[in-house]
Scaffold this active site. Structure first.
Site, short mmCIF file in Angstrom:
data_model
loop_
_atom_site.label_atom_id
_atom_site.label_comp_id
_atom_site.label_asym_id
_atom_site.label_seq_id
_atom_site.Cartn_x
_atom_site.Cartn_y
_atom_site.Cartn_z
N HIS A 187 -56.13 25.86 2.39
CA HIS A 187 -54.89 26.04 0.74
C HIS A 187 -53.60 25.78 2.23
O HIS A 187 -52.93 24.96 2.15
CB HIS A 187 -55.20 26.89 0.39
CG HIS A 187 -53.88 26.42 -0.98
ND1 HIS A 187 -52.52 28.08 -0.42
CD2 HIS A 187 -53.50 26.16 -1.55
CE1 HIS A 187 -52.08 27.61 -1.57
NE2 HIS A 187 -52.25 26.15 -1.97
N GLU A 247 -53.74 22.55 3.61
CA GLU A 247 -53.03 21.61 2.64
C GLU A 247 -52.31 20.93 2.76
O GLU A 247 -51.38 19.90 2.62
CB GLU A 247 -53.96 21.57 1.66
CG GLU A 247 -54.43 20.82 0.16
CD GLU A 247 -52.81 21.76 -1.05
OE1 GLU A 247 -52.07 21.57 -1.82
OE2 GLU A 247 -53.99 22.12 -1.49
N HIS A 248 -51.14 22.09 2.45
CA HIS A 248 -49.93 22.05 2.62
C HIS A 248 -49.59 21.08 3.86
O HIS A 248 -47.97 20.62 4.46
CB HIS A 248 -49.17 23.21 2.88
CG HIS A 248 -49.12 23.88 1.23
ND1 HIS A 248 -47.81 24.31 0.95
CD2 HIS A 248 -50.33 24.51 0.33
CE1 HIS A 248 -47.91 24.73 -0.55
NE2 HIS A 248 -49.31 25.20 -0.56
N GLU A 259 -45.69 31.24 -2.93
CA GLU A 259 -46.89 30.76 -3.93
C GLU A 259 -47.41 31.53 -4.57
O GLU A 259 -48.22 31.95 -6.05
CB GLU A 259 -47.68 29.65 -3.69
CG GLU A 259 -48.41 28.59 -4.96
CD GLU A 259 -49.20 27.57 -4.24
OE1 GLU A 259 -50.01 26.74 -4.32
OE2 GLU A 259 -48.61 27.29 -2.98
#
Length: 433
Positions: A58, A61-62, A138
């Site tokens: 994740h 991905e950012h 997040e």
């Protein structure tokens, strides 16, 4: 090597090319549409991370949108937005997807931008620190959404220390110390052509897409990779050890109690998955479902109540979610257990079978009315199953489901000991199995 996979009367021609380096490219030509969705699917997700690297997929991905040797982060977003397009990405437990949706005439731009971002990101140290802060926010935001958090708790109580039980985002404890070197090593080790599927759907020409993808990857680590065979889909032969049925409560001063009750079910390669899909619709798939009627319509005990399945390579789960007033939690749980027990013991009716099959078929076909969903069908079919089942074949499989099929799977799945996850103003001793 290129072949035609399917000619779908509901859409267009699906073609598949395997490049010498093992990368697969699938397209569905739908000439009636003026848009194209282009996606890059990487067969790497949170279950592929070592415990100390929880959330690396994740995090990566950012970072892949933060800049390459050719483009800054602003260039990546501005070039797509300048033609009215959109880009996005998401990480799952078994894969990561990056995609762009543009007008058909702007497909060459979308291919170049997305291939550049996925293959040639620089992962600058400053960007790592910036995105670390974003991801920690997040994680905190997710913790403030108890209706979402309870599903993660259920995965934890079901799978325990297995990677399928961990948060896709990682935790504060894993994200805070993660270094740029660790993320870059994960990136270059895991992002390899044999585990990558490129998928596109809309008004396009397959050969042109293949040529543009090869040109865009040229000179990058993915384009320069040696010849290889595509990585096969994850095997269903290994086993995932589930924890014994238990209860996990996250005490939180919420206005609602959020409950998930469920247990092990079928893996995604199991031929009985179509029968389970019908059963899921009958139990909690819509406003006419048993759980919705019993808990919301007849008694008004919950605003939201539904069932769902999660399927992975070698395991899966079936679960029921309900959100209700804390004082009503015991009553709602008792009703859910009673409905599951009644269905396991007595099965469903012929009318429910017809309705459950109709819901499954309708959601499949209606869900394919845009290029994004068609692109996802190609990417997931190839990456997760190693094959693309035509829409007509899926409809035939659903039509072939019998009353006995559903009742047999109900007797098996719904009598399996189930675990309970709860978020609300309770302590762990409030609930028992």
């Amino acid at each position: 090597m290129t072949r035609t996979v399917d000619t779908d009367p509901l859409g267009g021609t699906v073609r598949r090319t395997v490049l010498p380096n093992g990368m697969r490219i699938l397209t569905e030509a739908v000439p009636a549409m003026r848009s194209v969705t282009f996606g890059i699917w990487v067969g790497v997700g949170s279950r592929d991370e070592a415990p100390q690297l929880g959330g690396a997929s994740h995090f990566l991905e950012h970072l892949l949108f933060k800049g390459t040797r050719k483009r800054s982060a602003l260039d990546i977003s501005a070039q797509i937005e300048a033609v009215g397009g959109e880009t996005n990405a998401y990480t799952a437990k078994e894969y990561t997807c990056y995609y762009a949706r543009v007008l058909d005439e702007d497909l060459p731009l979308a291919i170049d931008v997305m291939c550049d971002a996925v293959a040639d990101s620089v992962l600058a140290e400053a960007d790592v620190e910036t995105e670390r802060g974003v991801i920690l926010e997040e994680i905190a935001m997710h913790a403030d959404e108890p209706g979402d958090e309870v599903h993660d708790l259920h995965a934890e109580v079901l799978y325990g220390d297995h990677p399928l039980g961990r948060l896709i985002s990682g935790t504060v404890e894993t994200i805070t110390p993660m270094t740029r070197k660790q993320i870059n090593s994960f990136y270059r080790r895991r992002y390899a052509p044999p585990v990558i599927v490129v998928a596109a759907a809309g008004n396009l020409d397959h050969n042109t897409v293949v040529k543009l993808v090869q040109q865009s990857f040229a000179g990058t680590p993915l384009g320069d990779a040696p010849a290889a065979s595509p990585e096969p889909a994850r095997s269903s032969h290994s086993r995932v050890k589930h924890r014994p049925a238990g209860v996990l409560v996250r005490e939180d001063d919420t206005e609602q109690a959020h409950l998930v009750l469920g247990g092990p079910a079928l893996h995604r390669h199991d031929e009985r998955r179509f029968a389970l899909g019908v059963l899921n619709n009958v139990l909690g798939g819509g406003m006419s479902s048993r759980l919705f009627q019993q808990i919301r319509e007849k008694r008004g005990l919950a605003y939201s109540v539904y069932s769902y399945t999660s399927q992975y390579a070698e395991t899966g789960s079936f679960a029921v979610y309900a959100g209700c007033a804390p004082a009503k939690a015991d009553e709602v749980l008792a009703l859910i257990r009673q409905e599951l027990a009644d269905t396991a013991a007595h099965g469903i009716t012929a009318e429910e079978l017809r309705r459950g099959k109709g819901m499954l078929k309708g959601s499949l076909v209606l869900g394919l009315e845009d290029t994004g969903s068609r692109m996802s069908r190609l990417g997931k079919g190839e990456l997760l199953h190693g094959d693309l089942m035509s829409v007509d074949e899926i409809l035939r499989r659903i039509d072939a489901v019998t009353l006995d099929d559903v009742n047999h799977i109900a007797a098996k799945i719904l009598t399996t000991p189930m675990s309970l996850a709860v978020v609300g103003p309770f302590n762990n001793s409030t609930f028992t199995l």
